[in-house]
Design an enzyme around this catalytic site. Structure first.
Site, mmCIF file in Angstrom:
data_model
loop_
_atom_site.group_PDB
_atom_site.id
_atom_site.type_symbol
_atom_site.label_atom_id
_atom_site.label_comp_id
_atom_site.label_asym_id
_atom_site.label_seq_id
_atom_site.Cartn_x
_atom_site.Cartn_y
_atom_site.Cartn_z
ATOM 1 N N GLU A 32 6.991 6.526 -7.480
ATOM 2 C CA GLU A 32 7.795 5.705 -6.571
ATOM 3 C C GLU A 32 9.273 6.074 -6.700
ATOM 4 O O GLU A 32 9.688 6.788 -7.603
ATOM 5 C CB GLU A 32 7.621 4.215 -6.912
ATOM 6 C CG GLU A 32 6.891 3.397 -5.854
ATOM 7 C CD GLU A 32 7.763 3.056 -4.657
ATOM 8 O OE1 GLU A 32 8.830 3.692 -4.480
ATOM 9 O OE2 GLU A 32 7.383 2.169 -3.885
ATOM 10 N N ASN A 118 12.401 -4.245 -6.550
ATOM 11 C CA ASN A 118 11.470 -3.203 -6.136
ATOM 12 C C ASN A 118 12.144 -1.966 -5.569
ATOM 13 O O ASN A 118 11.866 -0.849 -5.981
ATOM 14 C CB ASN A 118 10.505 -3.808 -5.112
ATOM 15 C CG ASN A 118 9.388 -2.887 -4.708
ATOM 16 O OD1 ASN A 118 9.585 -1.941 -3.968
ATOM 17 N ND2 ASN A 118 8.187 -3.167 -5.205
ATOM 18 N N GLU A 142 2.465 -2.813 -14.169
ATOM 19 C CA GLU A 142 3.745 -2.265 -13.715
ATOM 20 C C GLU A 142 4.925 -3.083 -14.231
ATOM 21 O O GLU A 142 5.985 -3.133 -13.623
ATOM 22 C CB GLU A 142 3.772 -2.191 -12.188
ATOM 23 C CG GLU A 142 2.752 -1.226 -11.615
ATOM 24 C CD GLU A 142 2.936 -0.993 -10.127
ATOM 25 O OE1 GLU A 142 3.814 -1.639 -9.523
ATOM 26 O OE2 GLU A 142 2.227 -0.143 -9.566
ATOM 27 N N ASN A 176 9.968 -5.216 0.564
ATOM 28 C CA ASN A 176 9.738 -3.977 -0.177
ATOM 29 C C ASN A 176 10.829 -2.953 0.137
ATOM 30 O O ASN A 176 11.959 -3.111 -0.281
ATOM 31 C CB ASN A 176 8.328 -3.459 0.142
ATOM 32 C CG ASN A 176 7.772 -2.550 -0.921
ATOM 33 O OD1 ASN A 176 8.466 -1.681 -1.432
ATOM 34 N ND2 ASN A 176 6.510 -2.736 -1.274
ATOM 35 N N ASP A 230 5.527 0.992 2.570
ATOM 36 C CA ASP A 230 6.090 0.736 1.247
ATOM 37 C C ASP A 230 7.580 1.059 1.211
ATOM 38 O O ASP A 230 8.431 0.188 1.124
ATOM 39 C CB ASP A 230 5.320 1.567 0.215
ATOM 40 C CG ASP A 230 5.516 1.083 -1.203
ATOM 41 O OD1 ASP A 230 6.529 0.423 -1.460
ATOM 42 O OD2 ASP A 230 4.655 1.368 -2.047
#
Length: 303
Positions: A32, A118, A142, A176, A230
């Site tokens: 990510e 995030n 996570e 997000n 995402d």
């Protein structure tokens, strides 16, 4: 499916003869938050479940950049070129100083701990805008499982100079990814609550930015399927490059889906980088991919 799927002829404008997806490396559990480091000509991204950050450099391949990383997720650069990161572990935003210290900037709103920041984006005035869903405290995969201290999952603006944190959006289920339009008059934010609720959201909303710090007139920009939107980025002409289950979906500012850049793994996020900002790096599940395009990321518009 592989290759590029074209829905609108405008997509040809960003394609080169060599616009072919390449796999640069792997080894992550869930990659990510890719960010390009111009000073190093390298790409850094988070491998959240492994509690580390990885680094890719042309000719050197993939190596460990930082471990542990406090379960870092989204990353960006501030106006001074310093790395700023969302941390699930410390439930805040950190900044990597010039001496290497990883300094926690903010982890509480009105005295209560944040959920698990995030993703984030840096505005030209130096403020940090970030989403705060609860993904990092829902289990120990996570981050660290914990109860939320907030009344929901919201979006925030942090001014590091004034050390002031303010809530700018409170009507999301699971905010997000986020990104500004090139002129910063718009802020796009995804809601991915469908990750844990079949009836949840899997769309990107867009807001007008009023007086440089308030969000107004929120509306749905695009519903993304298959999968979830995402993370995403915007290029210098205002096109959006949005993650999904099977591809990077390319959208014009008018809301038209121009086409798809297919990727063989579930995608989490992307960023522009390279010498001229014309390379789109894509973090997708276990691997890092890239494709050279005939466009540049917002931050490279004047390059």
């Amino acid at each position: 499916m592989t290759g590029i799927e074209i829905f609108d002829p405008r997509l040809h404008n960003i394609l080169k003869p060599g616009s072919v997806l390449q796999r640069l490396g792997g080894g992550a559990i869930w990659g990510e938050g890719p960010v390009w480091l111009p000073a190093e000509q390298a790409l850094v991204w988070s491998d959240i479940p492994n509690n580390r950050m990885l680094r890719w450099h042309e000719g050197q391949g993939v190596s460990v950049f930082r471990q542990p990383s406090h379960f870092s997720n989204g990353n960006s650069l501030d106006r001074e070129g310093r790395l700023v990161s969302c941390e699930h572990g410390r439930r805040g935003i950190s900044r990597t100083e010039s001496d290497g210290e990883v300094r926690l900037l903010v982890d509480r709103y009105q005295g209560r701990r944040l959920n698990s920041p995030n993703d984030l984006v840096v505005k030209s005035d130096g403020s940090l805008w970030f989403s705060d869903p609860a993904y990092g405290i829902m289990s120990d995969v996570e981050g660290y499982k914990a109860d939320s201290e907030q009344d929901g999952c919201h979006v925030y603006r942090f001014d590091p100079l004034a050390n002031v944190l303010e809530r700018v959006a409170d009507d999301f289920q699971k905010p997000n990814g986020l990104a500004f339009s090139p002129d910063e008059s718009l802020l796009y934010i995804s809601d991915t609550s469908a990750s844990h609720d079949p009836a949840g959201c899997h769309h990107v909303r867009v807001f007008d930015v009023e007086a440089g710090r308030r969000l107004v007139n929120g509306r749905v920009f695009a519903v993304i399927e298959p999968g979830l939107p995402d993370g995403f980025r915007v290029d210098h002409q205002g096109w959006l490059y949005i993650s999904s289950l099977d591809s990077i979906q390319v959208y014009a500012p008018d809301g038209t889906c121009l086409g798809k850049i297919h990727v063989p793994e579930k995608i989490s996020n992307c960023t522009f980088g390279g010498l001229r900002g014309e390379r789109l790096f894509i973090s997708a599940s276990t691997s890092l991919y890239a494709i050279d395009l005939n466009t540049r990321g917002c931050q490279f518009a004047a390059a």
